[in-house]
Design a protein around this motif. Structure first.
Motif, short mmCIF file in Angstrom:
data_model
loop_
_atom_site.label_atom_id
_atom_site.label_comp_id
_atom_site.label_asym_id
_atom_site.label_seq_id
_atom_site.Cartn_x
_atom_site.Cartn_y
_atom_site.Cartn_z
N PRO A 232 -10.25 10.14 10.81
CA PRO A 232 -9.29 9.06 10.56
C PRO A 232 -8.81 9.03 9.12
O PRO A 232 -7.73 8.48 8.84
N LEU A 233 -9.57 9.61 8.18
CA LEU A 233 -9.14 9.63 6.78
C LEU A 233 -7.88 10.44 6.58
O LEU A 233 -7.14 10.22 5.62
N SER A 234 -7.62 11.40 7.46
CA SER A 234 -6.45 12.26 7.30
C SER A 234 -5.14 11.49 7.45
O SER A 234 -4.09 11.96 7.05
N ALA A 235 -5.20 10.28 8.03
CA ALA A 235 -4.01 9.46 8.18
C ALA A 235 -3.65 8.69 6.92
O ALA A 235 -2.61 8.04 6.86
N GLY A 236 -4.53 8.75 5.91
CA GLY A 236 -4.25 8.07 4.64
C GLY A 236 -5.35 7.11 4.26
O GLY A 236 -5.64 6.14 4.98
N TYR A 237 -6.00 7.38 3.14
CA TYR A 237 -7.11 6.56 2.67
C TYR A 237 -7.18 6.68 1.16
O TYR A 237 -6.96 7.75 0.59
N GLY A 238 -7.50 5.57 0.51
CA GLY A 238 -7.65 5.63 -0.94
C GLY A 238 -7.70 4.25 -1.56
O GLY A 238 -7.90 3.24 -0.88
N THR A 239 -7.51 4.22 -2.87
CA THR A 239 -7.56 2.97 -3.61
C THR A 239 -6.33 2.13 -3.28
O THR A 239 -5.21 2.56 -3.52
N ARG A 240 -6.56 0.97 -2.74
CA ARG A 240 -5.48 0.05 -2.36
C ARG A 240 -5.23 -1.00 -3.43
O ARG A 240 -4.10 -1.48 -3.58
N LEU A 241 -6.30 -1.40 -4.13
CA LEU A 241 -6.21 -2.50 -5.09
C LEU A 241 -7.16 -2.24 -6.25
O LEU A 241 -8.26 -1.73 -6.07
N SER A 242 -6.72 -2.63 -7.45
CA SER A 242 -7.60 -2.71 -8.62
C SER A 242 -7.66 -4.17 -9.04
O SER A 242 -6.63 -4.84 -9.13
N SER A 243 -8.88 -4.65 -9.30
CA SER A 243 -9.08 -6.06 -9.64
C SER A 243 -9.82 -6.17 -10.96
O SER A 243 -10.73 -5.38 -11.24
#
Length: 277
Positions: A232-243
């Motif tokens: 499922p990672l091949s569909a797009g995964y990564g850092t979405r937000l920095s807080s």
């Protein structure tokens, strides 16, 4: 949330400085940080499970959670969402230690939870900052710079050691008033570090060397080449937000959130300021 960098009692005005990246599937529905209706919480919201990865309340209560990367461990029967842990703490009044002790850890997949209450800073009778989890006993975090990713707290993963070193250097330069130039810009630059670790430095969490490498930067951006085609990672995964969170000794809190779309900056950072208790 996949990386927490914590400077605790390292600044004379801000006993808690917290820098965090949330790594998640790009397609998972999410609301950006906002004050929640009928709740003291300011946080983003996971629209799939309903919880959050990091939030704050007036008076200086802060909570965040990371998962533990353990692909071989089966999910517990009737598993609860780890995102409910920060919500329950922030909406309650228990001390970090008492809340951590009462967590039914067996109902969750592996997690680390950071729990902070500024009201306990002056008393000294109870720990103001606690790390809870279900792969270790809860413990009070000592003064210093610490990092939590998807393994044991302060595990020497490259992103943790590099991030802690950079945060220590930043905290040492900060004045008593935080702004865009002296804090927000350098902190977000720290969290945007996309350099991968050398192969010999990678942890072994059971996901294979290619994926360990892709997950090793402070800022994660998974491509189809990094994951197996059926993953499922091949569909797009990564850092979405920095807080970024800064809590002063009176419990006043500042909260910045930078969003990303497919690994690219999406608009300016949001900013929230919450009063002391």
């Amino acid at each position: 949330m996949c990386l927490l960098l914590i400077a605790y009692r390292q600044h004379p005005k801000f006993p808690l400085l917290l820098l965090a990246n949330r790594d998640e599937f790009y397609a998972r529905p999410t609301e950006p940080a906002h004050p929640w209706p009928n709740s003291p919480i300011t946080a983003g919201r996971d629209l799939q499970a309903g919880g959050t990865w990091l939030g704050i309340t007036p008076g200086g209560r802060v909570a965040a959670v990371t998962n533990i990367r353990e692909p071989q461990v089966p999910e517990p029967e009737g598993a609860l969402s780890r995102g409910e842990i920060p919500v329950r703490f922030l909406e309650g009044e228990e001390s970090p230690a008492a809340f951590a002790k009462g967590l039914a850890g067996q109902r969750y997949r592996g997690f680390n939870a950071l729990l902070f209450d500024a009201r306990l800073l002056a008393g000294g009778a109870a720990a103001s900052l606690v790390c809870a989890g279900n792969r270790h006993q809860p413990f009070a975090i000592t003064a210093g710079v610490h990092g939590i990713s998807n393994g044991a707290p302060d595990a020497p993963w490259p992103k943790v050691t590099h991030g802690c070193r950079a945060l220590a250097e930043l905290a040492a330069t900060l004045p008593d008033s935080l702004g865009q130039d002296n804090f927000v810009t350098p902190a977000l630059k720290l969290l945007a570090d996309h350099r991968r670790a050398a192969t010999e430095q990678l942890p072994d969490t059971g996901v294979g060397e290619a994926l360990e490498s892709a997950l090793s930067p402070i800022f994660v951006r998974i491509t189809a080449d990094d994951a197996m085609p059926d993953s499922p990672l091949s569909a797009g995964y990564g850092t979405r937000l920095s807080s970024l969170v800064a809590v002063d000794a009176d419990g006043g809190a500042q909260f910045w959130e930078q969003g990303y779309t497919d690994g690219l900056v999406s608009g300016p950072p949001q900013y929230f300021q919450l009063p002391a208790g």
